[in-house]
Design an enzyme around this catalytic site. Structure first.
Site, short mmCIF file in Angstrom:
data_model
loop_
_atom_site.label_atom_id
_atom_site.label_comp_id
_atom_site.label_asym_id
_atom_site.label_seq_id
_atom_site.Cartn_x
_atom_site.Cartn_y
_atom_site.Cartn_z
N LEU A 109 1.02 -1.42 0.16
CA LEU A 109 0.41 0.02 0.44
C LEU A 109 1.18 1.71 -0.25
CD1 LEU A 109 -2.91 -1.15 2.45
CD2 LEU A 109 -3.03 -0.47 0.19
N SER A 136 1.71 -1.74 -7.00
CA SER A 136 0.80 -2.82 -8.11
C SER A 136 0.20 -3.78 -7.24
CB SER A 136 2.54 -3.88 -8.47
OG SER A 136 3.41 -3.56 -7.41
N1 LIG Z 1 -6.02 7.40 -6.46
C1 LIG Z 1 -3.94 6.47 -5.79
N2 LIG Z 1 -3.96 5.39 -5.53
C2 LIG Z 1 -2.44 4.89 -5.68
N3 LIG Z 1 -2.26 5.71 -5.75
C3 LIG Z 1 -1.60 7.73 -5.30
C4 LIG Z 1 -3.26 7.25 -6.29
N4 LIG Z 1 -2.92 8.76 -6.47
C5 LIG Z 1 -1.81 9.68 -6.28
N5 LIG Z 1 -1.08 8.30 -5.71
C6 LIG Z 1 0.54 8.75 -5.58
O1 LIG Z 1 0.41 7.67 -7.02
C7 LIG Z 1 1.42 6.51 -6.44
C8 LIG Z 1 1.64 5.29 -6.63
O2 LIG Z 1 2.33 4.73 -7.56
P1 LIG Z 1 2.07 3.42 -8.88
O3 LIG Z 1 2.52 3.36 -9.26
O4 LIG Z 1 2.86 3.08 -7.19
O5 LIG Z 1 0.88 2.97 -8.18
S1 LIG Z 1 0.01 1.63 -9.37
O6 LIG Z 1 0.97 0.43 -9.00
O7 LIG Z 1 -0.65 1.56 -10.66
O8 LIG Z 1 -0.94 1.49 -8.54
C9 LIG Z 1 1.57 6.60 -5.03
O9 LIG Z 1 3.23 6.25 -4.41
P2 LIG Z 1 3.27 5.51 -2.56
O10 LIG Z 1 2.94 6.35 -1.61
O11 LIG Z 1 5.12 5.88 -3.02
O12 LIG Z 1 3.33 4.04 -3.14
C10 LIG Z 1 1.32 7.58 -4.24
O13 LIG Z 1 1.82 9.06 -4.00
N1 LIG Z 2 10.44 1.00 8.59
C1 LIG Z 2 10.03 1.92 8.86
N2 LIG Z 2 9.72 1.71 9.90
C2 LIG Z 2 9.22 3.37 10.85
N3 LIG Z 2 8.14 3.66 9.69
C3 LIG Z 2 8.71 3.38 7.94
C4 LIG Z 2 9.30 2.33 7.86
N4 LIG Z 2 9.37 2.02 6.56
C5 LIG Z 2 9.17 3.98 6.00
N5 LIG Z 2 8.32 4.46 7.00
C6 LIG Z 2 7.56 5.84 7.08
O1 LIG Z 2 6.47 5.84 5.82
C7 LIG Z 2 6.48 7.02 5.62
C8 LIG Z 2 6.26 6.01 4.27
O2 LIG Z 2 7.34 5.38 3.85
P1 LIG Z 2 7.98 5.72 2.05
O3 LIG Z 2 9.20 4.76 2.00
O4 LIG Z 2 7.24 6.66 1.33
O5 LIG Z 2 6.50 4.75 1.49
P2 LIG Z 2 5.55 3.85 0.10
O6 LIG Z 2 6.73 3.88 -0.66
O7 LIG Z 2 4.80 2.95 -0.04
O8 LIG Z 2 4.88 4.92 -0.15
C9 LIG Z 2 7.21 7.72 5.70
O9 LIG Z 2 7.27 8.54 6.48
C10 LIG Z 2 9.13 6.87 6.27
O10 LIG Z 2 9.76 7.43 6.60
#
Ligand SMILES: Nc1ncnc2c1ncn2[C@@H]1O[C@H](COP(=O)(O)OS(=O)(=O)O)[C@@H](OP(=O)(O)O)[C@H]1O
Ligand SMILES: Nc1ncnc2c1ncn2[C@@H]1O[C@H](COP(=O)(O)OP(=O)(O)O)[C@@H](O)[C@H]1O
Length: 282
Positions: free
Chosen positions: A113, A186
């Site tokens: 997530l 994904s």
């Molecule tokens: N609707 C919606 N759902 C999920 N995520 C969203 C959405 N809109 C924007 N974002 C931002 O886009 C990042 C996810 O992109 P991805 O390319 O990893 O998504 S996917 O694999 O195609 O589902 C995701 O980054 P991460 O938080 O690092 O996972 C979000 O910051």
């Molecule tokens: N192992 C961990 N323990 C505590 N906090 C974490 C850990 N890994 C990531 N975080 C914190 O969680 C948040 C989301 O991390 P991030 O790597 O950006 O997640 P994602 O890429 O899945 O969206 C950031 O604020 C990061 O500092």
């Protein structure tokens, strides 16, 4: 035997069966490079310059695979709409590159997530492997969506296309001998499995950030969960869009109680796996 960094192979790649070009005025024996024993204590791969024993494989496709074998068969079989495409083979291949890098190419596919720690783990892993002299490259969802995939939304079919393209790029990195770290939500099992199928068996290492949505939402570093709860973002993964957890991933990283292992500890878990499976050696 010559070190690769001092004598550059004079090679022009060929898609025909004519072998290799040895330079403008050379007589043109079919030559190539084989067997790369490690040099004593050095970092340089060594190539043996010999008569070629194998020629490029040629096949016309017209939507079908014709008389190709081994790895190329796999590559030809994934050919898309265009017909009459011939695989262009180089005399320096994946085995040579892996020997050069002293590692094996693979994909570490980090799924989970938003907020589960994918990017953080990717960076920790990249850093730890760099310290060990290993070459990685990160394909992060957010970053790839700034360029290659900037045309894609978060609709299911666009997410599928996002993952397909990233899987294809990761496949190229594997062929380059690089440890490719992919950090993308994904959300669909089918899309992840399709990427797994693109690379040789074992080379796709699926890592599940098994972090409950409550923890991800509490972190909410970009404020996206808040916006999604307020209805300002539609189709947000885990809120009003699905996430399908892996059924058979290589590694799952759940929290211990209310807290997660540190990113460095998680990276070490992945590195132990790579070590055990032989990816950190040619
Ligand atoms: N609707 C919606 N759902 C999920 N995520 C969203 C959405 N809109 C924007 N974002 C931002 O886009 C990042 C996810 O992109 P991805 O390319 O990893 O998504 S996917 O694999 O195609 O589902 C995701 O980054 P991460 O938080 O690092 O996972 C979000 O910051
Ligand atoms: N192992 C961990 N323990 C505590 N906090 C974490 C850990 N890994 C990531 N975080 C914190 O969680 C948040 C989301 O991390 P991030 O790597 O950006 O997640 P994602 O890429 O899945 O969206 C950031 O604020 C990061 O500092």
């Amino acid at each position: 035997m010559v070190p690769i960094n001092t004598v550059r192979p004079l090679i022009s790649c060929s898609s025909s069966s004519s072998g290799f070009d040895t330079g403008p005025s050379a007589p043109v024996p079919k030559v190539g490079f084989v067997k790369l024993p490690r040099s004593n204590g050095g970092n340089h791969a060594r190539l043996s310059f010999v008569q070629a024993t194998e020629e490029s494989t040629v096949a016309t496709t017209n939507g079908r695979v014709a008389a190709v074998s081994g790895e190329n068969a796999h590559q030809m079989a994934t050919n898309g709409k265009a017909g009459n495409i011939v695989w262009h083979k180089s005399s320096v291949d994946k085995v040579h590159r892996q020997e050069l890098l002293q590692q094996k190419g693979c994909v570490i596919w980090i799924t989970g997530l938003s907020g589960s720690g994918k990017s953080t783990l990717a960076c920790a892993l990249c850093h730890a492997l760099y310290s060990k002299g290993k070459l990685t490259y990160i394909l992060d969802g957010d970053n790839v969506r700034h360029g290659l995939n900037r045309d894609l939304t978060f609709k299911a079919e666009d997410r599928a296309e996002n993952i397909r393209r990233i899987g294809e790029v990761a496949k190229l990195f594997v062929d380059a001998g690089v440890i490719c770290i992919v950090s993308v939500i994904s959300p669909y099992r089918r899309d992840r499995d399709a990427c797994r199928a693109l690379v040789p068996d074992g080379d796709f290492i699926e890592v599940f950030m098994d972090v409950p949505i409550e923890i991800c939402e509490a972190r909410d570093p970009k404020g996206l969960y808040k916006l999604a709860r307020a209805g300002k973002i539609k189709g947000f993964t885990g809120i009003d869009d699905p996430y399908e957890p892996p059924l058979n991933c290589e590694l799952a990283l759940p929290p211990k109680g209310n807290s997660c292992a540190s990113p460095c500890e998680m990276a070490e878990t992945v590195i132990s796996y790579l070590e055990e499976k032989g990816y950190l050696h040619a």
